[in-house]
Write an enzyme that holds these catalytic residues in place. Structure first.
Site, PDB file in Angstrom:
ATOM      1  N   HIS A  24      -3.572   6.610  -2.496  1.00 15.94           N
ATOM      2  CA  HIS A  24      -2.658   5.472  -2.511  1.00 15.94           C
ATOM      3  C   HIS A  24      -1.249   5.944  -2.130  1.00 15.94           C
ATOM      4  O   HIS A  24      -0.588   6.641  -2.897  1.00 15.94           O
ATOM      5  CB  HIS A  24      -2.642   4.839  -3.898  1.00 15.94           C
ATOM      6  CG  HIS A  24      -1.710   3.675  -4.013  1.00 15.94           C
ATOM      7  ND1 HIS A  24      -1.970   2.459  -3.422  1.00 15.94           N
ATOM      8  CD2 HIS A  24      -0.517   3.548  -4.624  1.00 15.94           C
ATOM      9  CE1 HIS A  24      -0.981   1.624  -3.686  1.00 15.94           C
ATOM     10  NE2 HIS A  24      -0.085   2.262  -4.414  1.00 15.94           N
ATOM     11  N   ASP A  26       2.323   4.582  -1.265  1.00 20.00           N
ATOM     12  CA  ASP A  26       3.245   3.458  -1.181  1.00 20.00           C
ATOM     13  C   ASP A  26       4.011   3.535   0.133  1.00 20.00           C
ATOM     14  O   ASP A  26       4.658   4.545   0.424  1.00 20.00           O
ATOM     15  CB  ASP A  26       4.215   3.478  -2.359  1.00 20.00           C
ATOM     16  CG  ASP A  26       3.569   3.001  -3.653  1.00 20.00           C
ATOM     17  OD1 ASP A  26       2.817   2.010  -3.599  1.00 20.00           O
ATOM     18  OD2 ASP A  26       3.816   3.610  -4.704  1.00 20.00           O
ATOM     19  N   ASP A 136      -2.332  -2.112  -6.517  1.00 21.77           N
ATOM     20  CA  ASP A 136      -1.048  -1.902  -7.195  1.00 21.77           C
ATOM     21  C   ASP A 136      -0.092  -3.079  -7.055  1.00 21.77           C
ATOM     22  O   ASP A 136       1.108  -2.927  -7.234  1.00 21.77           O
ATOM     23  CB  ASP A 136      -0.400  -0.620  -6.634  1.00 21.77           C
ATOM     24  CG  ASP A 136       0.762  -0.138  -7.494  1.00 21.77           C
ATOM     25  OD1 ASP A 136       0.751  -0.390  -8.707  1.00 21.77           O
ATOM     26  OD2 ASP A 136       1.677   0.483  -6.947  1.00 21.77           O
ATOM     27  N   HIS A 336       4.433  -4.193  -1.407  1.00 20.67           N
ATOM     28  CA  HIS A 336       4.579  -4.609  -2.804  1.00 20.67           C
ATOM     29  C   HIS A 336       5.645  -3.867  -3.603  1.00 20.67           C
ATOM     30  O   HIS A 336       5.849  -4.186  -4.787  1.00 20.67           O
ATOM     31  CB  HIS A 336       3.214  -4.513  -3.528  1.00 20.67           C
ATOM     32  CG  HIS A 336       2.687  -3.113  -3.680  1.00 20.67           C
ATOM     33  ND1 HIS A 336       1.674  -2.626  -2.902  1.00 20.67           N
ATOM     34  CD2 HIS A 336       3.024  -2.108  -4.523  1.00 20.67           C
ATOM     35  CE1 HIS A 336       1.397  -1.388  -3.257  1.00 20.67           C
ATOM     36  NE2 HIS A 336       2.213  -1.045  -4.238  1.00 20.67           N
TER      37      HIS A 336
END
Length: 358
Positions: A24, A26, A136, A336
């Site tokens: 993951h 970001d 997330d 996000h």
């Protein structure tokens, strides 16, 4: 003694963990977009090296924008990813341009996230994703199942709902029904999306699994994340040793498609959740960085109106100018941790410059 211990097998009734590698990353958060490009290169090159030594390792890529950055900035590394994708070891999930916020973008933006994301996945992996993947994001609009189905996805994965402060979400696997009645098969991995396949994590997965008696399988997303990194040799060694060890859930390597194919067999036993998936956390993100939220909405309106004008122009002259490049810039800023307002100041300097360009 250790060999004897690890060779003690499980009974047939033990929970099965479907493990899949991920990283993951970001797209921006405590770092800028430019740093994310380097994070992708470092993390995925490490994963490629590990694949040479660990044939069970497979790996999920969940954001089309990151694939495009890799192709533009690291073409040789991109070609190696493509080679492994043809072997089925790199696979695309999520179908979205970035892992966007699940509440603030317009419906048209949600559609564009999946339209452009699925096109990229089709090009890179030879197939579009059948699984919507947002581990997330800070809550999920009730319009998403309808949009997901229109984009060819009938499965949904997140982990974030377990972060709610007061009312814990009651299911790990269930049917999620949208505002128009569309149902998609949803799963919330009982552990964090950056698992390291420790004994404790495996036991916690079994303990936190909320649908015992309805289903007997759960996902585990392993690999260092948020800032990237992905799987390590230590994680993969544990994955092998704990595969079928008495007292610990059985572990099999799988893709999201393989997991959901098994889950669907118990579909009649699963419960139904209708409407929004509301996260009781991060609620202040609806008011932070208000200028970014305003600029996002202004750009959404601007692009809609410009495409309307271009449609009239096409009808009159046969000429049309695509807004795809501008849309992708707006979609990028809907990540996000950007649009909600949870990133560092440098990220918003870049984001506002992007909005001005649009």
């Amino acid at each position: 003694m250790a060999t004897s211990f690890f060779n003690e097998k499980n009974g047939d009734s033990q929970l099965t963990i479907y493990a899949m590698g991920n990283c993951h990353i970001d797209t921006a958060w405590l770092w800028t977009y430019d740093e994310t490009k380097r994070k992708c290169a470092r993390s995925w090159s490490s994963t490629l090296r590990l694949m040479d030594s660990y044939p069970k390792l497979n790996f999920a890529i969940s954001q089309a924008q990151q694939i495009v950055w890799l192709r533009e900035n690291y073409p040789q590394l991109y070609e190696r990813v493509i080679e492994k994708a043809k072997e089925g070891r790199f696979f695309g999930v999520g179908g979205s341009w970035v892992e966007m916020d699940g509440n603030l973008p317009s419906g048209e933006s949600f559609v564009r996230q999946l339209l452009y994301g699925q096109r990229e996945f089709q090009q890179v992996f030879g197939r579009a994703s059948d699984t919507f993947w947002l581990p997330d994001t800070f809550g999920y609009s009730a319009q998403l199942p309808q949009i997901m189905e229109a984009a060819g996805m009938t499965r949904f994965v997140t982990q974030k709902m377990s972060w709610s402060l007061i009312n814990k979400f009651p299911h790990s696997s269930f049917w999620w029904e949208g505002i128009d009645g569309t149902k998609v098969l949803a799963h919330f991995p009982p552990h964090h999306y950056c698992a390291e396949v420790t004994v404790q994590e495996c036991l916690e997965t079994a303990e936190n699994f909320r649908d015992k008696g309805r289903n007997n399988g759960a996902m585990m997303l392993y690999g260092h994340g948020d800032g990237g990194g992905g799987p390590t040799a230590d994680i993969l060694e544990r994955l092998d040793r704990l595969a079928n060890c008495d007292g610990i859930p059985k572990i099999v390597t799988a893709t999201p498609t393989q997991f959901f194919d098994q889950l669907e067999k118990d579909g009649d036993s699963l419960c139904l959740w209708s409407g929004e998936l509301f996260l009781e956390l991060h609620n202040a993100t609806y008011t932070t960085q208000a200028d970014v939220k305003k600029m996002n909405r202004m750009c959404e309106f601007l692009l809609r109106e410009q495409e309307f004008v271009q449609a009239i122009r096409f009808a009159q002259t046969g000429e049309f100018r695509s807004m795809e490049a501008e849309w992708k810039l707006v979609l990028l800023n809907q990540f996000h941790d950007v649009l909600p307002g949870t990133s560092i100041a440098d990220v918003y300097f870049d984001a506002k410059n992007i909005y001005r360009r649009v």
